[in-house]
Design an enzyme around this catalytic site. Structure first.
Site, PDB file in Angstrom:
ATOM      1  CE  LYS A  60     -10.261 -12.199  21.297  1.00  0.00           C
ATOM      2  NZ  LYS A  60     -11.027 -13.014  22.261  1.00  0.00           N
ATOM      3  CE1 TYR A 283      -6.249  20.929  28.159  1.00  0.00           C
ATOM      4  CE2 TYR A 283      -5.602  18.765  27.348  1.00  0.00           C
ATOM      5  CZ  TYR A 283      -6.105  20.030  27.122  1.00  0.00           C
ATOM      6  OH  TYR A 283      -6.457  20.402  25.861  1.00  0.00           O
TER       7      TYR A 283
HETATM    8  C1  PLP Z   1     -10.215 -14.155  22.472  1.00  0.00           C
HETATM    9  C2  PLP Z   1     -10.624 -15.558  22.525  1.00  0.00           C
HETATM   10  C3  PLP Z   1      -9.661 -16.567  22.482  1.00  0.00           C
HETATM   11  C4  PLP Z   1      -8.169 -16.279  22.506  1.00  0.00           C
HETATM   12  O1  PLP Z   1      -7.849 -15.933  23.823  1.00  0.00           O
HETATM   13  P1  PLP Z   1      -6.358 -15.502  24.235  1.00  0.00           P
HETATM   14  O2  PLP Z   1      -6.363 -15.515  25.714  1.00  0.00           O
HETATM   15  O3  PLP Z   1      -6.196 -14.154  23.662  1.00  0.00           O
HETATM   16  O4  PLP Z   1      -5.465 -16.503  23.630  1.00  0.00           O
HETATM   17  C5  PLP Z   1     -10.088 -17.877  22.469  1.00  0.00           C
HETATM   18  N1  PLP Z   1     -11.400 -18.173  22.502  1.00  0.00           N
HETATM   19  C6  PLP Z   1     -12.355 -17.234  22.546  1.00  0.00           C
HETATM   20  C7  PLP Z   1     -13.783 -17.631  22.574  1.00  0.00           C
HETATM   21  C8  PLP Z   1     -12.003 -15.899  22.566  1.00  0.00           C
HETATM   22  O5  PLP Z   1     -12.942 -14.967  22.613  1.00  0.00           O
END
Ligand code: PLP
Length: 389
Positions: A60, A283
Protein backbone atom coordinates in the site's frame (compact mmCIF):
# COMPACT_ATOMS: atom_id res chain seq x y z
CA UNK A 1 0.12 59.37 -31.35
CA UNK A 2 -2.06 61.64 -29.24
CA UNK A 3 -3.11 60.15 -25.90
CA UNK A 4 -0.29 57.62 -25.90
CA UNK A 5 2.15 57.75 -23.02
CA UNK A 6 5.70 57.17 -24.03
CA UNK A 7 7.26 54.20 -22.31
CA UNK A 8 10.59 55.25 -20.84
CA UNK A 9 13.49 53.26 -22.19
CA UNK A 10 15.25 51.33 -19.46
CA UNK A 11 19.02 51.15 -19.47
CA UNK A 12 20.18 47.83 -20.80
CA UNK A 13 21.84 45.45 -18.40
CA UNK A 14 25.33 44.54 -19.56
CA UNK A 15 25.31 40.85 -20.31
CA UNK A 16 27.61 38.73 -18.19
CA UNK A 17 30.24 37.06 -20.32
CA UNK A 18 29.57 33.69 -18.73
CA UNK A 19 26.60 33.05 -16.51
CA UNK A 20 26.68 30.61 -13.62
CA UNK A 21 26.59 27.06 -14.83
CA UNK A 22 25.39 24.08 -12.84
CA UNK A 23 28.22 21.90 -11.68
CA UNK A 24 28.57 18.90 -13.95
CA UNK A 25 26.42 16.00 -12.84
CA UNK A 26 23.85 18.13 -11.02
CA UNK A 27 21.26 17.68 -13.76
CA UNK A 28 21.24 13.93 -13.58
CA UNK A 29 21.27 13.76 -9.81
CA UNK A 30 17.93 15.30 -8.84
CA UNK A 31 16.50 14.33 -5.45
CA UNK A 32 15.96 10.59 -5.78
CA UNK A 33 14.52 7.81 -3.66
CA UNK A 34 16.34 4.59 -4.51
CA UNK A 35 14.73 1.19 -3.96
CA UNK A 36 17.11 -1.66 -3.11
CA UNK A 37 15.12 -4.61 -4.45
CA UNK A 38 17.49 -7.14 -2.93
CA UNK A 39 16.76 -5.74 0.53
CA UNK A 40 13.02 -6.37 0.09
CA UNK A 41 13.67 -9.89 -1.17
CA UNK A 42 15.98 -10.60 1.78
CA UNK A 43 13.48 -9.18 4.28
CA UNK A 44 10.72 -11.45 3.02
CA UNK A 45 13.05 -14.46 3.32
CA UNK A 46 13.95 -13.45 6.89
CA UNK A 47 10.30 -13.02 7.86
CA UNK A 48 9.23 -16.30 6.27
CA UNK A 49 11.99 -18.12 8.10
CA UNK A 50 11.07 -16.52 11.40
CA UNK A 51 7.30 -16.93 11.17
CA UNK A 52 6.87 -20.13 9.19
CA UNK A 53 3.73 -18.53 7.73
CA UNK A 54 2.73 -17.59 4.25
CA UNK A 55 3.47 -13.92 3.59
CA UNK A 56 1.15 -11.37 2.03
CA UNK A 57 3.28 -8.45 0.87
CA UNK A 58 1.33 -5.29 1.67
CA UNK A 59 2.37 -2.79 -0.98
CA UNK A 60 0.00 0.00 0.00
CA UNK A 61 0.91 3.68 -0.15
CA UNK A 62 2.97 3.24 -3.30
CA UNK A 63 4.88 0.39 -1.72
CA UNK A 64 5.68 2.53 1.36
CA UNK A 65 6.92 5.21 -1.02
CA UNK A 66 9.27 2.94 -2.96
CA UNK A 67 6.98 1.88 -5.79
CA UNK A 68 4.00 -0.50 -5.75
CA UNK A 69 5.11 -2.75 -8.60
CA UNK A 70 8.88 -3.01 -7.96
CA UNK A 71 8.35 -3.67 -4.24
CA UNK A 72 5.73 -6.30 -5.08
CA UNK A 73 8.07 -8.03 -7.56
CA UNK A 74 10.95 -8.03 -5.08
CA UNK A 75 8.69 -9.46 -2.35
CA UNK A 76 7.44 -12.23 -4.65
CA UNK A 77 11.08 -13.05 -5.45
CA UNK A 78 11.59 -13.56 -1.71
CA UNK A 79 8.73 -16.02 -1.51
CA UNK A 80 5.71 -13.85 -0.69
CA UNK A 81 2.67 -15.64 -2.03
CA UNK A 82 0.03 -12.90 -1.80
CA UNK A 83 -0.10 -9.16 -2.42
CA UNK A 84 -2.20 -6.75 -0.36
CA UNK A 85 -3.40 -3.26 -1.25
CA UNK A 86 -5.88 -0.84 0.23
CA UNK A 87 -7.12 0.47 -3.08
CA UNK A 88 -8.38 -1.43 -6.11
CA UNK A 89 -6.55 1.02 -8.37
CA UNK A 90 -3.31 -0.42 -6.98
CA UNK A 91 -4.59 -3.92 -7.69
CA UNK A 92 -5.16 -2.93 -11.31
CA UNK A 93 -1.65 -1.49 -11.43
CA UNK A 94 -0.24 -4.85 -10.30
CA UNK A 95 -2.28 -6.73 -12.91
CA UNK A 96 -1.29 -4.35 -15.68
CA UNK A 97 2.34 -4.98 -14.73
CA UNK A 98 1.72 -8.65 -15.40
CA UNK A 99 1.78 -9.91 -11.80
CA UNK A 100 -0.40 -12.97 -11.35
CA UNK A 101 -0.13 -13.63 -7.60
CA UNK A 102 -3.39 -13.46 -5.62
CA UNK A 103 -4.25 -9.90 -4.55
CA UNK A 104 -6.46 -8.70 -1.70
CA UNK A 105 -7.86 -5.16 -1.39
CA UNK A 106 -9.45 -4.04 1.86
CA UNK A 107 -10.17 -0.32 2.15
CA UNK A 108 -12.08 0.93 -0.87
CA UNK A 109 -11.48 4.62 -0.05
CA UNK A 110 -13.42 5.73 -3.12
CA UNK A 111 -16.28 3.36 -2.41
CA UNK A 112 -16.43 -0.34 -3.22
CA UNK A 113 -16.39 -1.10 -6.95
CA UNK A 114 -17.27 -4.78 -7.24
CA UNK A 115 -16.90 -4.83 -11.00
CA UNK A 116 -13.39 -3.39 -10.76
CA UNK A 117 -12.43 -6.13 -8.31
CA UNK A 118 -13.55 -8.83 -10.72
CA UNK A 119 -11.83 -7.08 -13.60
CA UNK A 120 -8.59 -6.90 -11.58
CA UNK A 121 -9.01 -10.54 -10.47
CA UNK A 122 -8.72 -9.27 -6.90
CA UNK A 123 -10.19 -10.59 -3.67
CA UNK A 124 -12.25 -8.15 -1.64
CA UNK A 125 -12.18 -7.82 2.11
CA UNK A 126 -15.57 -6.67 3.37
CA UNK A 127 -15.67 -4.82 6.67
CA UNK A 128 -19.39 -4.12 6.89
CA UNK A 129 -22.47 -6.30 6.51
CA UNK A 130 -23.66 -3.59 4.16
CA UNK A 131 -20.56 -4.04 1.99
CA UNK A 132 -21.16 -7.77 1.78
CA UNK A 133 -24.74 -7.03 0.70
CA UNK A 134 -23.37 -4.70 -1.97
CA UNK A 135 -21.13 -7.49 -3.27
CA UNK A 136 -24.15 -9.80 -3.44
CA UNK A 137 -26.23 -7.18 -5.26
CA UNK A 138 -23.56 -6.13 -7.75
CA UNK A 139 -21.55 -9.29 -8.33
CA UNK A 140 -20.96 -9.52 -12.09
CA UNK A 141 -19.54 -13.00 -11.60
CA UNK A 142 -18.18 -15.05 -8.75
CA UNK A 143 -16.53 -12.63 -6.30
CA UNK A 144 -13.88 -13.89 -3.90
CA UNK A 145 -14.41 -12.41 -0.44
CA UNK A 146 -12.46 -12.24 2.83
CA UNK A 147 -14.55 -11.42 5.88
CA UNK A 148 -12.82 -8.65 7.80
CA UNK A 149 -13.62 -8.78 11.50
CA UNK A 150 -13.02 -5.95 13.93
CA UNK A 151 -10.61 -7.55 16.39
CA UNK A 152 -10.09 -4.53 18.59
CA UNK A 153 -9.31 -1.47 16.52
CA UNK A 154 -12.71 0.07 15.87
CA UNK A 155 -11.21 1.33 12.64
CA UNK A 156 -12.64 -1.06 10.15
CA UNK A 157 -13.84 -4.60 10.15
CA UNK A 158 -17.30 -5.84 11.07
CA UNK A 159 -18.12 -5.05 14.72
CA UNK A 160 -18.43 -8.14 16.90
CA UNK A 161 -22.16 -7.77 17.54
CA UNK A 162 -22.77 -8.10 13.81
CA UNK A 163 -20.67 -11.21 13.19
CA UNK A 164 -23.69 -13.57 13.29
CA UNK A 165 -25.52 -11.45 10.71
CA UNK A 166 -22.35 -11.34 8.58
CA UNK A 167 -21.90 -15.12 8.66
CA UNK A 168 -25.58 -15.76 7.87
CA UNK A 169 -25.48 -13.47 4.85
CA UNK A 170 -22.12 -14.87 3.70
CA UNK A 171 -23.41 -18.42 3.85
CA UNK A 172 -26.61 -17.55 2.00
CA UNK A 173 -24.74 -15.63 -0.71
CA UNK A 174 -22.24 -18.44 -1.14
CA UNK A 175 -25.03 -20.97 -1.50
CA UNK A 176 -26.65 -18.63 -4.03
CA UNK A 177 -23.48 -18.68 -6.10
CA UNK A 178 -22.76 -14.94 -5.81
CA UNK A 179 -19.48 -15.21 -4.00
CA UNK A 180 -16.97 -17.47 -2.42
CA UNK A 181 -15.77 -16.79 1.09
CA UNK A 182 -12.06 -17.61 0.90
CA UNK A 183 -10.55 -15.74 3.82
CA UNK A 184 -11.01 -14.47 7.34
CA UNK A 185 -9.10 -11.36 8.36
CA UNK A 186 -8.56 -9.28 11.50
CA UNK A 187 -6.07 -6.59 12.44
CA UNK A 188 -4.33 -5.90 15.76
CA UNK A 189 -4.02 -2.50 17.40
CA UNK A 190 -0.48 -3.09 18.74
CA UNK A 191 1.17 -2.68 15.34
CA UNK A 192 3.98 -0.47 16.59
CA UNK A 193 5.60 -2.77 19.14
CA UNK A 194 6.07 -6.27 20.46
CA UNK A 195 3.39 -6.98 23.02
CA UNK A 196 1.90 -10.49 23.06
CA UNK A 197 -0.09 -9.69 26.19
CA UNK A 198 -1.87 -6.83 24.51
CA UNK A 199 -2.38 -8.89 21.36
CA UNK A 200 -4.19 -11.60 23.36
CA UNK A 201 -7.71 -10.06 23.30
CA UNK A 202 -7.50 -9.57 19.52
CA UNK A 203 -6.23 -13.12 18.99
CA UNK A 204 -9.04 -14.44 21.19
CA UNK A 205 -11.67 -12.42 19.31
CA UNK A 206 -10.32 -13.69 15.99
CA UNK A 207 -10.54 -17.29 17.25
CA UNK A 208 -14.17 -16.66 18.25
CA UNK A 209 -14.89 -15.30 14.77
CA UNK A 210 -13.17 -18.29 13.18
CA UNK A 211 -15.26 -20.79 15.19
CA UNK A 212 -18.38 -18.91 14.20
CA UNK A 213 -17.44 -18.97 10.52
CA UNK A 214 -16.76 -22.71 10.68
CA UNK A 215 -20.09 -23.30 12.43
CA UNK A 216 -21.76 -21.62 9.45
CA UNK A 217 -19.98 -24.00 7.13
CA UNK A 218 -17.64 -21.33 5.85
CA UNK A 219 -14.57 -23.52 5.46
CA UNK A 220 -11.83 -23.82 4.28
CA UNK A 221 -10.70 -20.27 5.04
CA UNK A 222 -7.35 -18.57 4.70
CA UNK A 223 -6.89 -16.97 8.13
CA UNK A 224 -4.74 -13.85 8.54
CA UNK A 225 -4.44 -11.50 11.49
CA UNK A 226 -0.90 -10.29 12.28
CA UNK A 227 1.16 -7.56 10.61
CA UNK A 228 4.94 -7.04 10.89
CA UNK A 229 5.35 -6.39 14.62
CA UNK A 230 2.99 -9.14 15.77
CA UNK A 231 4.18 -11.64 13.17
CA UNK A 232 7.81 -11.26 14.22
CA UNK A 233 7.23 -11.45 17.96
CA UNK A 234 4.04 -13.35 18.75
CA UNK A 235 3.43 -16.83 17.27
CA UNK A 236 -0.20 -16.73 18.41
CA UNK A 237 -0.94 -14.04 15.80
CA UNK A 238 0.45 -15.92 12.79
CA UNK A 239 -2.40 -18.22 11.75
CA UNK A 240 -1.99 -19.25 8.08
CA UNK A 241 -0.68 -16.02 6.67
CA UNK A 242 0.87 -12.79 7.94
CA UNK A 243 0.39 -9.44 6.22
CA UNK A 244 3.73 -7.67 6.00
CA UNK A 245 4.05 -4.03 5.00
CA UNK A 246 6.67 -2.15 6.99
CA UNK A 247 8.87 -5.23 7.26
CA UNK A 248 9.23 -5.42 3.47
CA UNK A 249 11.06 -2.12 3.35
CA UNK A 250 13.17 -2.78 6.44
CA UNK A 251 11.05 -1.25 9.18
CA UNK A 252 10.54 -3.55 12.15
CA UNK A 253 8.26 -1.68 14.56
CA UNK A 254 9.09 -4.25 17.26
CA UNK A 255 12.84 -3.61 16.94
CA UNK A 256 13.53 -7.32 17.41
CA UNK A 257 14.65 -8.45 13.98
CA UNK A 258 17.51 -7.40 11.77
CA UNK A 259 15.93 -6.24 8.51
CA UNK A 260 17.56 -4.38 5.62
CA UNK A 261 16.54 -0.82 4.78
CA UNK A 262 15.18 -0.79 1.23
CA UNK A 263 15.08 2.98 0.74
CA UNK A 264 17.85 5.54 0.22
CA UNK A 265 17.14 9.22 -0.36
CA UNK A 266 19.79 11.33 -2.07
CA UNK A 267 19.94 14.93 -3.28
CA UNK A 268 22.68 17.12 -4.74
CA UNK A 269 23.90 20.28 -3.05
CA UNK A 270 22.23 23.12 -4.97
CA UNK A 271 23.79 26.12 -3.24
CA UNK A 272 26.85 26.54 -1.07
CA UNK A 273 28.03 29.55 0.94
CA UNK A 274 30.58 30.55 3.53
CA UNK A 275 28.99 32.60 6.31
CA UNK A 276 30.32 34.48 9.36
CA UNK A 277 29.44 33.84 12.99
CA UNK A 278 26.07 35.30 13.94
CA UNK A 279 24.35 34.42 10.65
CA UNK A 280 20.64 33.70 10.99
CA UNK A 281 19.68 30.66 8.89
CA UNK A 282 16.31 30.05 7.29
CA UNK A 283 12.78 31.23 8.09
CA UNK A 284 12.43 32.85 11.49
CA UNK A 285 16.17 32.75 12.03
CA UNK A 286 15.71 29.85 14.45
CA UNK A 287 19.36 28.94 14.01
CA UNK A 288 22.22 31.40 14.39
CA UNK A 289 25.74 30.29 13.51
CA UNK A 290 28.14 30.47 16.45
CA UNK A 291 31.26 30.62 14.29
CA UNK A 292 32.23 31.12 10.68
CA UNK A 293 31.07 28.07 8.78
CA UNK A 294 30.02 26.63 5.42
CA UNK A 295 26.42 25.96 4.49
CA UNK A 296 25.10 23.55 1.87
CA UNK A 297 21.55 23.72 0.60
CA UNK A 298 19.58 20.68 -0.63
CA UNK A 299 16.52 21.05 -2.84
CA UNK A 300 14.28 18.98 -0.60
CA UNK A 301 11.72 20.39 1.81
CA UNK A 302 8.54 19.71 3.69
CA UNK A 303 6.56 19.43 0.47
CA UNK A 304 8.75 16.43 -0.27
CA UNK A 305 7.76 14.92 3.06
CA UNK A 306 10.67 16.00 5.22
CA UNK A 307 9.37 17.24 8.59
CA UNK A 308 9.50 21.00 9.15
CA UNK A 309 10.33 20.73 12.82
CA UNK A 310 13.29 18.55 13.72
CA UNK A 311 15.39 17.98 16.80
CA UNK A 312 18.82 19.67 16.67
CA UNK A 313 20.43 16.26 16.09
CA UNK A 314 18.95 15.95 12.60
CA UNK A 315 21.68 15.38 10.02
CA UNK A 316 22.48 14.12 6.54
CA UNK A 317 25.57 12.53 5.06
CA UNK A 318 27.80 14.49 2.69
CA UNK A 319 31.30 13.43 1.72
CA UNK A 320 31.18 10.42 4.01
CA UNK A 321 30.44 12.48 7.14
CA UNK A 322 27.38 13.50 9.05
CA UNK A 323 26.49 17.17 8.98
CA UNK A 324 23.63 18.78 10.89
CA UNK A 325 20.46 20.22 9.40
CA UNK A 326 20.18 23.83 10.59
CA UNK A 327 17.26 26.24 10.68
CA UNK A 328 13.73 25.40 9.69
CA UNK A 329 13.14 23.05 6.79
CA UNK A 330 11.51 25.18 4.05
CA UNK A 331 8.93 24.13 1.51
CA UNK A 332 11.56 23.12 -1.09
CA UNK A 333 14.89 23.42 0.66
CA UNK A 334 16.90 22.55 3.69
CA UNK A 335 20.20 23.92 4.95
CA UNK A 336 23.12 21.82 6.17
CA UNK A 337 26.01 23.18 8.27
CA UNK A 338 29.16 21.55 6.94
CA UNK A 339 31.58 23.36 9.28
CA UNK A 340 35.06 23.77 7.88
CA UNK A 341 34.25 21.80 4.75
CA UNK A 342 33.00 23.44 1.59
CA UNK A 343 31.19 21.03 -0.72
CA UNK A 344 30.87 22.09 -4.34
CA UNK A 345 27.47 22.40 -5.90
CA UNK A 346 26.37 19.03 -7.23
CA UNK A 347 27.94 17.02 -4.39
CA UNK A 348 25.55 14.23 -3.55
CA UNK A 349 24.09 14.12 -0.03
CA UNK A 350 22.36 11.08 1.45
CA UNK A 351 19.41 12.10 3.59
CA UNK A 352 18.71 8.59 4.80
CA UNK A 353 19.87 5.12 3.87
CA UNK A 354 20.81 1.70 5.23
CA UNK A 355 22.34 1.35 8.68
CA UNK A 356 26.12 0.92 8.88
CA UNK A 357 27.10 3.95 6.81
CA UNK A 358 27.51 7.60 7.77
CA UNK A 359 24.00 8.27 6.46
CA UNK A 360 21.18 8.40 8.98
CA UNK A 361 18.42 5.77 8.89
CA UNK A 362 14.69 6.44 8.51
CA UNK A 363 14.42 5.33 12.12
CA UNK A 364 16.71 8.20 13.14
CA UNK A 365 14.70 10.66 11.05
CA UNK A 366 11.54 9.43 12.75
CA UNK A 367 13.10 9.99 16.17
CA UNK A 368 14.22 13.51 15.20
CA UNK A 369 10.70 14.33 14.06
CA UNK A 370 8.85 12.60 16.90
CA UNK A 371 7.11 10.15 14.60
CA UNK A 372 7.42 6.61 13.20
CA UNK A 373 9.64 5.56 10.27
CA UNK A 374 6.57 4.74 8.14
CA UNK A 375 5.66 8.44 8.09
CA UNK A 376 9.10 9.44 6.84
CA UNK A 377 9.49 6.79 4.13
CA UNK A 378 5.92 6.60 2.81
CA UNK A 379 5.66 10.37 3.06
CA UNK A 380 8.38 11.18 0.53
CA UNK A 381 6.60 13.27 -2.09
CA UNK A 382 5.84 12.43 -5.68
CA UNK A 383 8.22 14.93 -7.26
CA UNK A 384 11.21 13.05 -5.82
CA UNK A 385 12.40 10.75 -8.59
CA UNK A 386 12.28 7.00 -7.96
CA UNK A 387 14.88 4.50 -9.11
CA UNK A 388 15.17 0.75 -8.67
CA UNK A 389 18.47 -1.04 -8.20
C1 PLP B 1 -0.83 -1.72 6.64
C2 PLP B 1 -1.53 -2.95 6.99
C3 PLP B 1 -0.81 -4.12 7.21
C4 PLP B 1 0.71 -4.16 7.22
O1 PLP B 1 1.12 -3.60 8.44
P1 PLP B 1 2.67 -3.41 8.79
O2 PLP B 1 2.69 -3.08 10.24
O3 PLP B 1 3.11 -2.30 7.94
O4 PLP B 1 3.32 -4.69 8.46
C5 PLP B 1 -1.51 -5.28 7.48
N1 PLP B 1 -2.85 -5.28 7.54
C6 PLP B 1 -3.58 -4.17 7.33
C7 PLP B 1 -5.06 -4.24 7.40
C8 PLP B 1 -2.95 -2.97 7.06
O5 PLP B 1 -3.67 -1.88 6.86
Amino acid sequence: MPGTTAVPTLPRCPRAATGPRPASGTQGARPTLHLDRAAVTANVRTIRAQTGSRVMAVVKANGFGLGTVPVARAALDGGASWLGVTDLDDAELLRRAGLTAPVLAWLHPGGLDVEQAVRARTDLAVGLVEELQQVVDQAPGLVRVHLHLDTGMARGGVPRAEWPALMRLARRAQDGGHLRVVGLMGHLPEADRADPERNAPGVEAFAVGLRLAVSWGLWPLLTHLGATAAALTDPATRFEMVRIGAGLVGIDPSSTTQLRAAGRLTAPVTHAAEVPAGTRVGYGGTHVTTSATHLSVLGLGYVDGLPRELSPDAAVEIGGRRHRVVGRVSMDQMVIDTGAISYPRGTLATVFGPAGTAAPTVQEWAAWAGTIPHVILAGIGSRVRRTVA
